[in-house]
Structure formats: structure tokens, C-alpha cells
Motif scaffolding. Structure first.
Motif, PDB file in Angstrom:
ATOM      1  N   UNK A 199       0.841  -1.185   0.000  1.00 45.20           N
ATOM      2  CA  UNK A 199       0.000   0.000   0.000  1.00 45.20           C
ATOM      3  C   UNK A 199       0.877   1.236   0.000  1.00 45.20           C
ATOM      4  N   UNK A 200       0.941   2.014  -1.086  1.00 47.49           N
ATOM      5  CA  UNK A 200       1.782   3.199  -1.110  1.00 47.49           C
ATOM      6  C   UNK A 200       1.265   4.241  -0.139  1.00 47.49           C
ATOM      7  N   UNK A 201       2.151   4.979   0.458  1.00 42.14           N
ATOM      8  CA  UNK A 201       1.741   5.999   1.415  1.00 42.14           C
ATOM      9  C   UNK A 201       2.559   7.264   1.209  1.00 42.14           C
ATOM     10  N   UNK A 202       1.924   8.403   1.470  1.00 45.57           N
ATOM     11  CA  UNK A 202       2.627   9.685   1.446  1.00 45.57           C
ATOM     12  C   UNK A 202       2.692  10.267   2.855  1.00 45.57           C
ATOM     13  N   UNK A 203       2.243   9.485   3.815  1.00 47.98           N
ATOM     14  CA  UNK A 203       2.244   9.949   5.194  1.00 47.98           C
ATOM     15  C   UNK A 203       3.594   9.658   5.837  1.00 47.98           C
ATOM     16  N   UNK A 204       4.009  10.533   6.697  1.00 53.63           N
ATOM     17  CA  UNK A 204       5.294  10.348   7.377  1.00 53.63           C
ATOM     18  C   UNK A 204       5.137  10.317   8.889  1.00 53.63           C
ATOM     19  N   UNK A 205       3.932  10.541   9.367  1.00 53.00           N
ATOM     20  CA  UNK A 205       3.695  10.592  10.805  1.00 53.00           C
ATOM     21  C   UNK A 205       3.530   9.195  11.369  1.00 53.00           C
ATOM     22  N   UNK A 206       4.278   8.902  12.398  1.00 51.61           N
ATOM     23  CA  UNK A 206       4.142   7.612  13.057  1.00 51.61           C
ATOM     24  C   UNK A 206       2.801   7.545  13.793  1.00 51.61           C
ATOM     25  N   UNK A 207       2.221   6.348  13.921  1.00 54.57           N
ATOM     26  CA  UNK A 207       0.950   6.249  14.640  1.00 54.57           C
ATOM     27  C   UNK A 207       1.147   6.458  16.133  1.00 54.57           C
ATOM     28  N   UNK A 208       0.088   6.884  16.794  1.00 49.12           N
ATOM     29  CA  UNK A 208       0.091   6.939  18.247  1.00 49.12           C
ATOM     30  C   UNK A 208      -0.104   5.524  18.764  1.00 49.12           C
ATOM     31  N   UNK A 209       0.867   5.027  19.534  1.00 46.80           N
ATOM     32  CA  UNK A 209       0.805   3.662  20.059  1.00 46.80           C
ATOM     33  C   UNK A 209       0.166   3.700  21.441  1.00 46.80           C
ATOM     34  N   UNK A 210      -0.895   2.948  21.615  1.00 44.91           N
ATOM     35  CA  UNK A 210      -1.625   2.885  22.880  1.00 44.91           C
ATOM     36  C   UNK A 210      -1.603   1.454  23.395  1.00 44.91           C
ATOM     37  N   UNK A 211      -1.768   1.292  24.703  1.00 43.43           N
ATOM     38  CA  UNK A 211      -1.760  -0.068  25.250  1.00 43.43           C
ATOM     39  C   UNK A 211      -3.105  -0.461  25.834  1.00 43.43           C
ATOM     40  N   UNK A 212      -4.145   0.336  25.516  1.00 44.41           N
ATOM     41  CA  UNK A 212      -5.451   0.075  26.097  1.00 44.41           C
ATOM     42  C   UNK A 212      -6.538   0.492  25.114  1.00 44.41           C
ATOM     43  N   UNK A 213      -7.527  -0.362  24.912  1.00 48.55           N
ATOM     44  CA  UNK A 213      -8.577  -0.047  23.940  1.00 48.55           C
ATOM     45  C   UNK A 213      -9.447   1.122  24.398  1.00 48.55           C
ATOM     46  N   UNK A 214      -9.590   1.300  25.695  1.00 42.36           N
ATOM     47  CA  UNK A 214     -10.402   2.425  26.180  1.00 42.36           C
ATOM     48  C   UNK A 214      -9.744   3.758  25.828  1.00 42.36           C
ATOM     49  N   UNK A 215      -8.421   3.809  25.941  1.00 40.46           N
ATOM     50  CA  UNK A 215      -7.703   5.021  25.520  1.00 40.46           C
ATOM     51  C   UNK A 215      -7.916   5.262  24.030  1.00 40.46           C
ATOM     52  N   UNK A 216      -7.937   4.197  23.269  1.00 36.19           N
ATOM     53  CA  UNK A 216      -8.127   4.318  21.825  1.00 36.19           C
ATOM     54  C   UNK A 216      -9.517   4.869  21.514  1.00 36.19           C
ATOM     55  N   UNK A 217     -10.541   4.386  22.206  1.00 40.33           N
ATOM     56  CA  UNK A 217     -11.896   4.912  22.000  1.00 40.33           C
ATOM     57  C   UNK A 217     -11.948   6.390  22.359  1.00 40.33           C
ATOM     58  N   UNK A 218     -11.263   6.766  23.429  1.00 45.93           N
ATOM     59  CA  UNK A 218     -11.192   8.193  23.781  1.00 45.93           C
ATOM     60  C   UNK A 218     -10.631   9.009  22.624  1.00 45.93           C
ATOM     61  N   UNK A 219      -9.554   8.519  22.042  1.00 47.28           N
ATOM     62  CA  UNK A 219      -8.919   9.225  20.925  1.00 47.28           C
ATOM     63  C   UNK A 219      -9.855   9.305  19.711  1.00 47.28           C
ATOM     64  N   UNK A 220     -10.547   8.224  19.431  1.00 48.21           N
ATOM     65  CA  UNK A 220     -11.461   8.197  18.286  1.00 48.21           C
ATOM     66  C   UNK A 220     -12.554   9.248  18.451  1.00 48.21           C
ATOM     67  N   UNK A 221     -13.173   9.276  19.622  1.00 46.64           N
ATOM     68  CA  UNK A 221     -14.271  10.216  19.857  1.00 46.64           C
ATOM     69  C   UNK A 221     -13.765  11.657  19.893  1.00 46.64           C
ATOM     70  N   UNK A 222     -12.569  11.848  20.428  1.00 51.80           N
ATOM     71  CA  UNK A 222     -12.001  13.198  20.475  1.00 51.80           C
ATOM     72  C   UNK A 222     -11.703  13.722  19.077  1.00 51.80           C
ATOM     73  N   UNK A 223     -11.211  12.856  18.198  1.00 51.34           N
ATOM     74  CA  UNK A 223     -10.796  13.298  16.866  1.00 51.34           C
ATOM     75  C   UNK A 223     -11.934  13.306  15.853  1.00 51.34           C
TER      76      UNK A 223
END
Length: 726
Positions: A1-25
Motif C-alpha cells: 500500500x503506497x503511502x505519502x504519510x510520514x507521521x508515526x501512529x500513536x501507540x496505545x496499550x489500552x482499547x479504552x484510551x483508543x476509543x477516547x482518541x477516536x471520539x475526540x478526533x
């Protein structure tokens, strides 16, 4: 999959934190696209679903297919059988909570579930599911998910075992994800791509590998490396085997195979394995079946009965465990390469992949290969046609001896120089299987994880836009898919040649069209391709045992229209429908129908003027009955040439005995009046000692309820019938 993005992903260790990020963004309006089947990240979608369930201001739409659920017992007796089996097979595999609630009709009003494929039969009477079903071909599923407003894509992924995760593998499901991600990245809609790491997934290479930068969020913690959802094997009965062996004889050595999941797919795979490794017994099975002259001629023309010399290549949307069995048996071994002209030369016998000669350069030129583009250069070098030290410098090739020549095979000097110092000894990095997604028993996942790297890399997981059609690269895919046999299953066939596979006449959806239409259509576009649709001639009502024909005069729904009719197979034979008149098609299908229904079918066809009044069914086909089929193949079943689980079994020996016995118990209970059952229970002899382990497993050693006493009596009766009691 070609990409033009250079930003590394935010690595989380908990799904609840991830849901927080999803709803915030993204806010409170979430439309999440999930892969079908195994690729869903259960802990992550569960966390998001529970958040929406607890907060009605969150509007969640789930866009997916094939939401898998563990089997659920419908009675205490079923629970006694299932509980240990489910705990052993699925372990700590999380339930998909939205799917459980959808099955029970408990989805909250702020959550919508749109699926384009159901587990067959699982949503027949579910009004919400039927109303929210989206009918789409598999090749357009990513487009339709995007058009439905998807703004969040989630997927289970895995990472390399060592070092920093610079890349992730989409493993089991690059099928629609690659295209969906491309659509999201090319559009202007705010969106997020999220991965959840499960290291139990096999790390699949090639197109399934994406840069870490492609993700916005990744949840990575060992607690989410849970048991993968598996699909236990189903037993293969005599009718399944007859279908599978007929289909297997239509598959040509040196050809291409697509086959699906379930007992019919397993029957085909077992037949192909036997054809290669035990041809004498394979021919015994075929010899016991019905082979009129026309069917024998068809096999000679497009199939075969001999062991595989060249072998098969797989091109399939669904990579089932049967393909691994065919690899292990030496059947799936024909390698294909990613250059159309190179592949055509192999097909024509002008290129021996194991020993390249200088003439291949002239042959490539004769086929029309001129300028060696950067893409051509990359492919030819990866496949070993050009040695590693050949370089591309603009319009020139730089050879290992330093000589510079035009990167154009139209130049004879280039061909001469390459033959002298730039040509490889043999082709490498061929592919034996292209597939969109995989799903199967746990043994399949373990085999993939433990497979030698070179062998695993001969399997290329990629998008269904590549596998299920020819449109993206017709010259290459047509060359690779030589003598393609796309083997799928249907529910009913009409005498016009239309096939019903996914729905009922009243509009209710049984499963979904999936990729079946794509493959049938593709078979007609490939010069040497054929579609083979396997249909059980009859179905039996589980409640009363009454049989109905699956060959019908007409039906109010179809999946494959009659103008795409090709080959239909039942347990009673093969009907070649391609290029045939309506009369010939109707006759061929009546010939392979169950004989209990042939008369009515013929009468209907004659009344509709589709068959002449004086036509009679040939003698060869008047004995199409289950009894005759059992007589023909029964000895081979007893000899274990046709075993109940040819590709492995998740049941213990005791559980398989109980599964057969409980099926008989259910049938007896459904067809026997209650007073007779009570009387038999009262008059029953004490249970023999040898029945005790089975009764203990079913918690029936000391039944208290009258119903349990009846079940105990019936179970012992069935165990005696199976001759497992001493």
C-alpha cells in the motif's frame, strides 16, 4: 500500500484510551468499517460499541460482513455437549458484543449494523438484519462501505516478531481494507485508521504489509493477543463426496483452482489429494459413480483423472485450509509470476522456470516487450530473470561487467549482452496462491505461523479487486488463471440454468452474493475458464425428514442469472449448460435431479413448451436416489477411503460419536409422539456400563427431569445403533 504519510501512529496499550482518541478526533458520529470474518479487532470494536451503548449521544454505524459468533446452545442438553467443546476450541477468543446483541434483537437505537454477508442462515428471521442488509458484489464492497460514509477503519494486525514495528501485516484480511484505505486517503473526509495487534495472526507478506505510518492509532499490548476465531470442520457425507469427486474430475492439470469453505469444499480437496497420491482409489470412487458418455467426454476435454504433474495454482477470494492440504499433498504447486509476457511464455512451454535460456529474451521481444520500464525492471529482477547486480539507470541497463546497454529488448545488442552476463539461472519468488482473506480451523493458523518463510511467501494475500476480477490487469491475470475452475456452492438451480445461492423467493437473505457472481462472470471471460456450481439435489426437513428437490422448475430469486449458466454438479452427475439451448439445459438438469422429483420437473417443462412431449428421461439417470448412492459408495466409506473428516477434526472421538447420536435423538424426538417416547422410556432396559462415559459427558447419569430421562433413553438407543457400546 503506497503511502505519502510520514507521521508515526500513536501507540496505545489500552482499547479504552483508543476509543477516547477516536471520539475526540472524529466526534460522536462514527461509521466504522470492519473487515469480514477473522480480521475484526474484537476488543476494540467491543469497547467502542459498549461506549455507544452507554451513551446515546454517540451514533455508531458498523459496516462489515460475516460477524462470527460462537455456537449457542438452544437447550440444556445442547449446552452439556457444547460447553466443553466451545471452551476448548475458542478459548479466550472474545465475543463480538454487537453481533451477540444483533442476534438477540438488542441493538440500541443509536447503533446501526449494515452487513453485506451473513453467516449462512443466521439472520433469516432477524428483521433488523434483513432491513439493513446491503447487497453488493465483493469487488464493490469497499466502494460501498466508503459511500455509506465510513470515517473509521479498524483491523486486527500483527507485527514482525523482532525489532521495532516499522510495518504491520493485515494478515488474514487485505481483501477490502487496501481499497478502503486508498479511498479514505484520496478523499477529503476526516477519518482515522486504527490497528489492534494480535500476534497470534500469521505474518503474511507482500501486499498485506503496510507501513506503520498508514495507521493513525495502534493498540499494542500482549493482553490482546487472544485466541483467533476458528471454524471447526463439518463432516463430509456420501452426497458431499459424490459432488466433490464429480467436480474434481473437471479440474485440469496445470490449471487454476478456486474453492470455498464447508463440507463440499473439503470433499473437492480430498478428491484432488486422492487423485494425486492414491490414484487407484480415486479411480475406484469415480468408477462407482454414474458416468454417461457425455460426462466422460467433458472430463476428457476440460479436466482429467490422472495425478498432477504440473500441479495447480490457486486464485481465490477465500483461502480455506484445503489449499494448505493441497500444498502438503503436492497438488498446489504451479507457480505464477507477476509479468504477463513471462507468464505467457511459461504457459506456451517456451520458458522453463527452473532453467532459463537465452532464447527467453528473444521470445519476450516477439511477444511485444520492448522498453524495460522501472516497473518491468523491478518485477523481472525480483523473479530472477535479471541477476541481482543488473541496475537500471534512466534509459540504460548497467550490467555486472560495467557494460551499459539500452533498457529495451527491441535492441538486439541489449538481448545479446543480457544473455551473456545479465540473465538469471532460474525464476524465483513465484506464487502458488493468491487470496483475499483467510478463515478456518485453528490448525490452519498454526500451520501458517510455523511454515518455513519461503513456503509462506509463496502465498500472496491481496485485495479482492485483484483476485475476483480481471479488470485491473487483464493480460496478467488471464495468463496466470490458465484453465481456471471456479468451484462454488449453490442452494437451488432452476431448469433455465439460473442458480440460487444467497436468498429466498420472499426476499429474505440467507447469506449474500459475496464473490460468487464475480467468479462465474470471470469464468466466461477467460478463454479456458469454467464455473462449476455444486448443488445438493435434495434437502431434508430436520423436523419431519421430508425431502424437497433443489432442482426446481422456477424460483422467485436468483444469484446467478441463466445467461451465465455453465456447469452444475449434483451428487448424481454433471450438467454442462454452456452454449446449450433451453431444452438441452432443462433436460441436463432433470437428469441430475433426484429421481423422486424428475417426473414432476419433466411435466412442468413440457407444459411450458421447454421440452418436447415425446421426450423421456434416459435410463442412466432413473436411479438417482440416496439408497443407490449409498450402495455405490458405501464400501468406500467403510474402508475409510471416504472418511467423515478428511481434513482433520476438532471433535474428540467421544464428541464425534455423541454428535452423531444427538442428531438421531433430535430426529427421533421430532418424529415420535410424546406418549410413545414416554412409554419407551418407562420400558427401557437399564443402560449398559459402556454407555456411562457418554452419559457422564452429557450430564445424564442421574437424570431427574422426565425430559432428561427421555433424552437418556434415546441417546442410549442411538449409541447402540452406532455400535459403540460393548
Amino acid at each position: 500500500m503506497p503511502t505519502h504519510r510520514t507521521t508515526k501512529p500513536l501507540i496505545l496499550d489500552n482499547v479504552e484510551q483508543c476509543v477516547d482518541q477516536i471520539l475526540e478526533r472524529l466526534g460522536n458520529h462514527i461509521k466504522v468499517g470492519l473487515p469480514l470474518g477473522l480480521g475484526k479487532p474484537p476488543e476494540l470494536i467491543n469497547a467502542l460499541y459498549l461506549r455507544a451503548k452507554a451513551d446515546s449521544s454517540i451514533h455508531l454505524t458498523i459496516l462489515t460482513a460475516l460477524s462470527l459468533e460462537r455456537p449457542v446452545a438452544s437447550s440444556e442438553i445442547e449446552a452439556a455437549f457444547l460447553k466443553p467443546f466451545v471452551e476448548r476450541v475458542w478459548g479466550d477468543c472474545p465475543d463480538l458484543l454487537y453481533a451477540v446483541d444483533a442476534t438477540q434483537g438488542k441493538l440500541p437505537v443509536n447503533v446501526k449494523l449494515h452487513e453485506f454477508f451473513f453467516k449462512p442462515g443466521s439472520r433469516m428471521d432477524n428483521a433488523n438484519a434483513q432491513q439493513n442488509y446491503v447487497s453488493t458484489n465483493y469487488t464493490t464492497a469497499a466502494r460501498d462501505i466508503y459511500e455509506q460514509g465510513c470515517n473509521l477503519a479498524m483491523q486486527a494486525v500483527c507485527k514482525p516478531d523482532d525489532g521495532e514495528a516499522l510495518e504491520y501485516s493485515l494478515s488474514c484480511n487485505p481483501d477490502t481494507s487496501l481499497e478502503l484505505v486508498r479511498l479514505l486517503r484520496e478523499g477529503e473526509r476526516p477519518h482515522l485508521l486504527v490497528g489492534l495487534v494480535n500476534q497470534n495472526l500469521p505474518y503474511m507478506a507482500h501486499s498485506a504489509v503496510v507501513p506503520s505510518e498508514e495507521f493513525d492509532l495502534v493498540v499494542d499490548h500482549p493482553r490482546y493477543t487472544t485466541t483467533l476465531f476458528s471454524t471447526p470442520k463439518l463432516p463430509v457425507d456420501i452426497a458431499d463426496y459424490a459432488l466433490g469427486f464429480y467436480a474434481s474430475a473437471l479440474i485440469k492439470d496445470g490449471g487454476t483452482l478456486q474453492v470455498g469453505i464447508g463440507a463440499l469444499g473439503d470433499a473437492v480437496v480430498h478428491a484432488l489429494g486422492l487423485r494425486h497420491t492414491d490414484n487407484a482409489n480415486y479411480c475406484r470412487v469415480l468408477g462407482a459413480m454414474n458416468w454417461p458418455e457425455e460426462s466422460g467426454a467433458l472430463v476428457e476435454r476440460i479436466g482429467g483423472k490422472q495425478p498432477f504433474k504440473t500441479g495447480l495454482y490457486g486464485a481465490t477470494e477465500m483461502f480455506v485450509d484445503g489449499f494448505l492440504h493441497l500444498m502438503q499433498k503436492g497438488v498446489l504447486k504451479r507457480k505464477v509470476y507477476e509479468h504477463w509476457a513471462l507468464q505467457r511464455l511459461i504457459n506456451l512451454g517456451k520458458c522453463n522456470p527452473d532453467q532459463l535460456s537465452a532464447s527467453i529474451l528473444d521470445d519476450l521481444f516477439e511477444l511485444g516487450v520492448r522498453e524495460i520500464t522501472p516497473r518491468d525492471f523491478e518485477v523481472l529482477k525480483r523473479h530472477g530473470l535479471l541477476v541481482e547486480r543488473v541496475l537500471l539507470d534512466g534509459i540504460h541497463l548497467v550490467l555486472p561487467n560495467g557494460q551499459r546497454v539500452l533498457a529495451n529488448l527491441a535492441d538486439k545488442a541489449t538481448r545479446t549482452a543480457l544473455a551473456s552476463s545479465g540473465l538469471g539461472a532460474s525464476l524465483v519468488n513465484g506464487t502458488v496462491l493468491h487470496a483475499g482473506f483467510f478463515l478456518g480451523p485453528s490448525a490452519m493458523y498454526n500451520t501458517l505461523k510455523n511454515m518455513p518463510l519461503a513456503e509462506r511467501n509463496s502465498i500472496h494475500m491481496l485485495g479482492v479487486e485483484h483476485v475476483n476480477q480481471l479488470d485491473l490487469n487483464r493480460p496478467l491475470y488471464s495468463a496466470q488463471r490458465e484453465h481456471a475452475r471456479f468451484v462454488n456452492t449453490g442452494i437451488m438451480a432452476t431448469l433455465s440454468g439460473a442458480v440460487v445461492s444467497d436468498g429466498l423467493a420472499d426476499g429474505r437473505v440467507i447469506s449474500g452474493v459475496g464473490g460468487q457472481y464475480n467468479f462465474v462472470s470471470m469464468a466466461h471471460k477467460l478463454p479456458t475458464g469454467r464455473s462449476v456450481l455444486m448443488i445438493r439435489a435434495v434437502r431434508e426437513n430436520e423436523q419431519n425428514g421430508e425431502a424437497s428437490s433443489n432442482i426446481v422448475f422456477s424460483y422467485g430469486h436468483c444469484t446467478i442469472p441463466r445467461h451465465l449458466r455453465d456447469i452444475v454438479v449434483t451428487e448424481y452427475g454433471i450438467a454442462d449448460l454452456r452454449a446449450k439451448s433451453d431444452s438441452e439445459v432443462a433436460k441436463a438438469l432433470i437428469n441430475i435431479a433426484d429421481s423422486r422429483f424428475q417426473g414432476d420437473l419433466l411435466k412442468q417443462a413440457k407444459a411450458a413448451k421447454k421440452i418436447e412431449e415425446n421426450y423421456q428421461i434416459p435410463e442412466d439417470f432413473l436411479g438417482n436416489t440416496p439408497e443407490n448412492l449409498a450402495r455405490r459408495l458405501g464400501a468406500l466409506v467403510k474402508e475409510n477411503v471416504l472418511p467423515p473428516f478428511p481434513l482433520g477434526c476438532d471433535f474428540t472421538e467421544q464428541e464425534w460419536v455423541l454428535a452423531q447420536a444427538l442428531k438421531g435423538v433430535k430426529a427421533q424426538a421430532a418424529t415420535t409422539s410424546k406418549w410413545k417416547l414416554l412409554l419407551k422410556t418407562c420400558l427401557a432396559d437399564p443402560s449398559p456400563e459402556s454407555a456411562l462415559p457418554y452419559l457422564e459427558r452429557m450430564k445424564l447419569t442421574h437424570p431427574q427431569k422426565l425430559q432428561d430421562k427421555v433424552v437418556r433413553m434415546l441417546l442410549v438407543e442411538q449409541l447402540k445403533r452406532l455400535k459403540v457400546l460393548g
